[in-house]
Design a protein around this motif. Structure first.
Motif, PDB file in Angstrom:
ATOM      1  N   SER A  89      -6.281  10.213  -8.788  1.00  0.00           N
ATOM      2  CA  SER A  89      -7.658   9.815  -9.076  1.00  0.00           C
ATOM      3  C   SER A  89      -7.761   8.294  -9.077  1.00  0.00           C
ATOM      4  O   SER A  89      -6.752   7.576  -9.158  1.00  0.00           O
ATOM      5  CB  SER A  89      -8.087  10.369 -10.434  1.00  0.00           C
ATOM      6  OG  SER A  89      -7.388   9.697 -11.479  1.00  0.00           O
ATOM      7  N   VAL A  90      -8.991   7.803  -9.000  1.00  0.00           N
ATOM      8  CA  VAL A  90      -9.213   6.361  -9.045  1.00  0.00           C
ATOM      9  C   VAL A  90      -8.686   5.778 -10.350  1.00  0.00           C
ATOM     10  O   VAL A  90      -8.065   4.706 -10.370  1.00  0.00           O
ATOM     11  CB  VAL A  90     -10.715   6.045  -8.876  1.00  0.00           C
ATOM     12  CG1 VAL A  90     -10.977   4.551  -9.094  1.00  0.00           C
ATOM     13  CG2 VAL A  90     -11.194   6.470  -7.499  1.00  0.00           C
ATOM     14  N   ASP A  91      -8.902   6.491 -11.464  1.00  0.00           N
ATOM     15  CA  ASP A  91      -8.430   6.009 -12.767  1.00  0.00           C
ATOM     16  C   ASP A  91      -6.907   5.940 -12.804  1.00  0.00           C
ATOM     17  O   ASP A  91      -6.329   4.993 -13.365  1.00  0.00           O
ATOM     18  CB  ASP A  91      -8.939   6.919 -13.884  1.00  0.00           C
ATOM     19  CG  ASP A  91     -10.420   6.738 -14.144  1.00  0.00           C
ATOM     20  OD1 ASP A  91     -10.993   5.711 -13.707  1.00  0.00           O
ATOM     21  OD2 ASP A  91     -11.023   7.627 -14.787  1.00  0.00           O
ATOM     22  N   GLN A  92      -6.246   6.942 -12.234  1.00  0.00           N
ATOM     23  CA  GLN A  92      -4.788   6.935 -12.200  1.00  0.00           C
ATOM     24  C   GLN A  92      -4.267   5.790 -11.343  1.00  0.00           C
ATOM     25  O   GLN A  92      -3.298   5.120 -11.701  1.00  0.00           O
ATOM     26  CB  GLN A  92      -4.261   8.272 -11.682  1.00  0.00           C
ATOM     27  CG  GLN A  92      -4.401   9.424 -12.659  1.00  0.00           C
ATOM     28  CD  GLN A  92      -3.947  10.737 -12.061  1.00  0.00           C
ATOM     29  OE1 GLN A  92      -4.086  10.981 -10.864  1.00  0.00           O
ATOM     30  NE2 GLN A  92      -3.391  11.609 -12.894  1.00  0.00           N
ATOM     31  N   GLN A  93      -4.906   5.560 -10.208  1.00  0.00           N
ATOM     32  CA  GLN A  93      -4.502   4.455  -9.339  1.00  0.00           C
ATOM     33  C   GLN A  93      -4.622   3.124 -10.064  1.00  0.00           C
ATOM     34  O   GLN A  93      -3.708   2.290 -10.010  1.00  0.00           O
ATOM     35  CB  GLN A  93      -5.365   4.435  -8.076  1.00  0.00           C
ATOM     36  CG  GLN A  93      -5.143   5.616  -7.146  1.00  0.00           C
ATOM     37  CD  GLN A  93      -6.088   5.587  -5.960  1.00  0.00           C
ATOM     38  OE1 GLN A  93      -6.534   4.514  -5.550  1.00  0.00           O
ATOM     39  NE2 GLN A  93      -6.399   6.740  -5.408  1.00  0.00           N
ATOM     40  N   LEU A  94      -5.737   2.931 -10.745  1.00  0.00           N
ATOM     41  CA  LEU A  94      -5.958   1.677 -11.466  1.00  0.00           C
ATOM     42  C   LEU A  94      -4.947   1.520 -12.599  1.00  0.00           C
ATOM     43  O   LEU A  94      -4.383   0.437 -12.798  1.00  0.00           O
ATOM     44  CB  LEU A  94      -7.379   1.642 -12.030  1.00  0.00           C
ATOM     45  CG  LEU A  94      -7.741   0.403 -12.874  1.00  0.00           C
ATOM     46  CD1 LEU A  94      -7.587  -0.865 -12.046  1.00  0.00           C
ATOM     47  CD2 LEU A  94      -9.159   0.533 -13.410  1.00  0.00           C
ATOM     48  N   TYR A 120       0.376   4.220  -6.610  1.00  0.00           N
ATOM     49  CA  TYR A 120      -1.016   4.236  -7.004  1.00  0.00           C
ATOM     50  C   TYR A 120      -1.987   4.184  -5.836  1.00  0.00           C
ATOM     51  O   TYR A 120      -3.186   4.116  -6.023  1.00  0.00           O
ATOM     52  CB  TYR A 120      -1.317   3.093  -7.992  1.00  0.00           C
ATOM     53  CG  TYR A 120      -0.648   1.786  -7.706  1.00  0.00           C
ATOM     54  CD1 TYR A 120       0.503   1.437  -8.419  1.00  0.00           C
ATOM     55  CD2 TYR A 120      -1.135   0.912  -6.763  1.00  0.00           C
ATOM     56  CE1 TYR A 120       1.135   0.243  -8.165  1.00  0.00           C
ATOM     57  CE2 TYR A 120      -0.504  -0.290  -6.522  1.00  0.00           C
ATOM     58  CZ  TYR A 120       0.618  -0.621  -7.217  1.00  0.00           C
ATOM     59  OH  TYR A 120       1.249  -1.810  -6.988  1.00  0.00           O
ATOM     60  N   TYR A 121      -1.473   4.220  -4.585  1.00  0.00           N
ATOM     61  CA  TYR A 121      -2.352   4.332  -3.441  1.00  0.00           C
ATOM     62  C   TYR A 121      -2.313   5.730  -2.832  1.00  0.00           C
ATOM     63  O   TYR A 121      -2.960   5.959  -1.825  1.00  0.00           O
ATOM     64  CB  TYR A 121      -1.993   3.291  -2.379  1.00  0.00           C
ATOM     65  CG  TYR A 121      -2.330   1.885  -2.784  1.00  0.00           C
ATOM     66  CD1 TYR A 121      -3.649   1.434  -2.783  1.00  0.00           C
ATOM     67  CD2 TYR A 121      -1.340   0.998  -3.192  1.00  0.00           C
ATOM     68  CE1 TYR A 121      -3.975   0.150  -3.165  1.00  0.00           C
ATOM     69  CE2 TYR A 121      -1.648  -0.294  -3.570  1.00  0.00           C
ATOM     70  CZ  TYR A 121      -2.968  -0.713  -3.556  1.00  0.00           C
ATOM     71  OH  TYR A 121      -3.274  -2.000  -3.940  1.00  0.00           O
ATOM     72  N   GLN A 145      -3.288   9.329  -1.967  1.00  0.00           N
ATOM     73  CA  GLN A 145      -4.639   9.877  -1.935  1.00  0.00           C
ATOM     74  C   GLN A 145      -4.858  10.981  -2.952  1.00  0.00           C
ATOM     75  O   GLN A 145      -5.995  11.286  -3.286  1.00  0.00           O
ATOM     76  CB  GLN A 145      -4.940  10.388  -0.522  1.00  0.00           C
ATOM     77  CG  GLN A 145      -5.018   9.275   0.527  1.00  0.00           C
ATOM     78  CD  GLN A 145      -5.366   9.804   1.908  1.00  0.00           C
ATOM     79  OE1 GLN A 145      -5.457  11.017   2.104  1.00  0.00           O
ATOM     80  NE2 GLN A 145      -5.563   8.910   2.859  1.00  0.00           N
ATOM     81  N   ASP A 147       0.810  -1.212   0.000  1.00  0.00           N
ATOM     82  CA  ASP A 147       0.000   0.000   0.000  1.00  0.00           C
ATOM     83  C   ASP A 147       0.842   1.259   0.000  1.00  0.00           C
ATOM     84  O   ASP A 147       0.309   2.366  -0.035  1.00  0.00           O
ATOM     85  CB  ASP A 147      -0.921   0.016   1.224  1.00  0.00           C
ATOM     86  CG  ASP A 147      -2.065  -0.967   1.058  1.00  0.00           C
ATOM     87  OD1 ASP A 147      -2.140  -1.571  -0.020  1.00  0.00           O
ATOM     88  OD2 ASP A 147      -2.865  -1.121   1.994  1.00  0.00           O
ATOM     89  N   ARG A 150      -1.556   0.704 -11.151  1.00  0.00           N
ATOM     90  CA  ARG A 150      -1.538  -0.663 -10.633  1.00  0.00           C
ATOM     91  C   ARG A 150      -1.355  -1.655 -11.780  1.00  0.00           C
ATOM     92  O   ARG A 150      -0.556  -2.590 -11.706  1.00  0.00           O
ATOM     93  CB  ARG A 150      -2.830  -0.961  -9.879  1.00  0.00           C
ATOM     94  CG  ARG A 150      -2.862  -2.350  -9.251  1.00  0.00           C
ATOM     95  CD  ARG A 150      -4.183  -2.634  -8.549  1.00  0.00           C
ATOM     96  NE  ARG A 150      -4.410  -1.718  -7.442  1.00  0.00           N
ATOM     97  CZ  ARG A 150      -5.376  -0.797  -7.435  1.00  0.00           C
ATOM     98  NH1 ARG A 150      -6.173  -0.667  -8.475  1.00  0.00           N
ATOM     99  NH2 ARG A 150      -5.531  -0.026  -6.392  1.00  0.00           N
TER     100      ARG A 150
END
Length: 219
Positions: free
Chosen positions: A13-18, A7-8, A10, A3, A21
């Motif tokens: 964005s969710v898209d960037q994290q995905l 990509y974790y 805060q 973690d 990953r």
């Protein structure tokens, strides 16, 4: 992956994290047995950070970070002797990595194919490759639209057999055993297509001369 990886964070964005990953998984598979997970994560993390301050298109940041991390990991494998294909490596450096070095990279790659490796970088990377440079190369049947301005890193410079500098001066690190050559060429920032054509042709001449010196069969 832990973690603590990029990509974790805060602030992503969710898209960037995905996307990051997924990129980390791809790189881990590609460099399995060559680079450890910690190194892959660190290179992806630092590559993302380097582009975050340059790119005006946030959705492209994970892609740029993955591409640059992949190049850096290939360079590290060469430096550490884990990748030996016998191909000469040439690095083209200028200030913004948006004109001269991209034109040189385009010519070198076009003329040598898969018989050599070429990279490029800038001491102060711009935000996009000069459109006039892209158009000038397209006139000669060479597509550099997929290229992007990027910084250089120590492992990329150390992995090169030849480093060609164009206006970046003392900013480039010097490593023993590496051949350095400076090409005195004007920076084409702001030039139009008519102005950049002579520069394109002069760089072609110099690249062909370099290929001859390295005894690489040219297309």
């Amino acid at each position: 992956m832990t973690d603590a990886t990029v990509y974790y964070h805060q602030d992503l964005s969710v898209d960037q994290q995905l996307a990051l990953r997924t990129a980390a998984v791809r790189l881990a598979r590609e460099f399995d047995g060559t680079c450890g997970t910690e190194t892959i994560e660190r290179f992806l993390h630092t590559s993302f950070d380097q582009f975050a301050s340059l790119s005006s298109v946030p959705n492209f940041l994970p892609l740029l970070a993955e591409r640059f991390a992949r190049q850096r990991l290939h360079a590290l494998a060469r430096v550490e002797g884990k990748h030996r294909d016998g191909k000469p490596v040439v690095l083209f450096l200028c200030t913004h990595n948006a004109g001269r070095s991209q034109i040189a990279l385009g010519w070198f790659t076009h003329l040598t194919g898969n018989r050599a490796v070429a990279w490029s970088g800038g001491s102060e990377p711009g935000t996009e490759v000069n459109p006039a440079a892209v158009a000038a190369m397209a006139e000669r049947g060479i597509d550099i639209t997929d290229e992007y301005p990027k910084p250089w890193t120590d492992e990329v410079v150390r992995a090169a057999d030849v480093v060609i500098t164009m206006g970046c001066g003392d900013a480039c690190p010097v490593f023993p055993g590496t051949r350095y050559e400076n090409w005195v060429l004007d920076d084409p920032a702001g030039w139009d297509l008519d102005g950049i054509r002579p520069l394109r042709d002069e760089i072609e001449r110099r690249v062909r001369g370099l290929i001859d010196q390295l005894a690489i069969p040219a297309n």
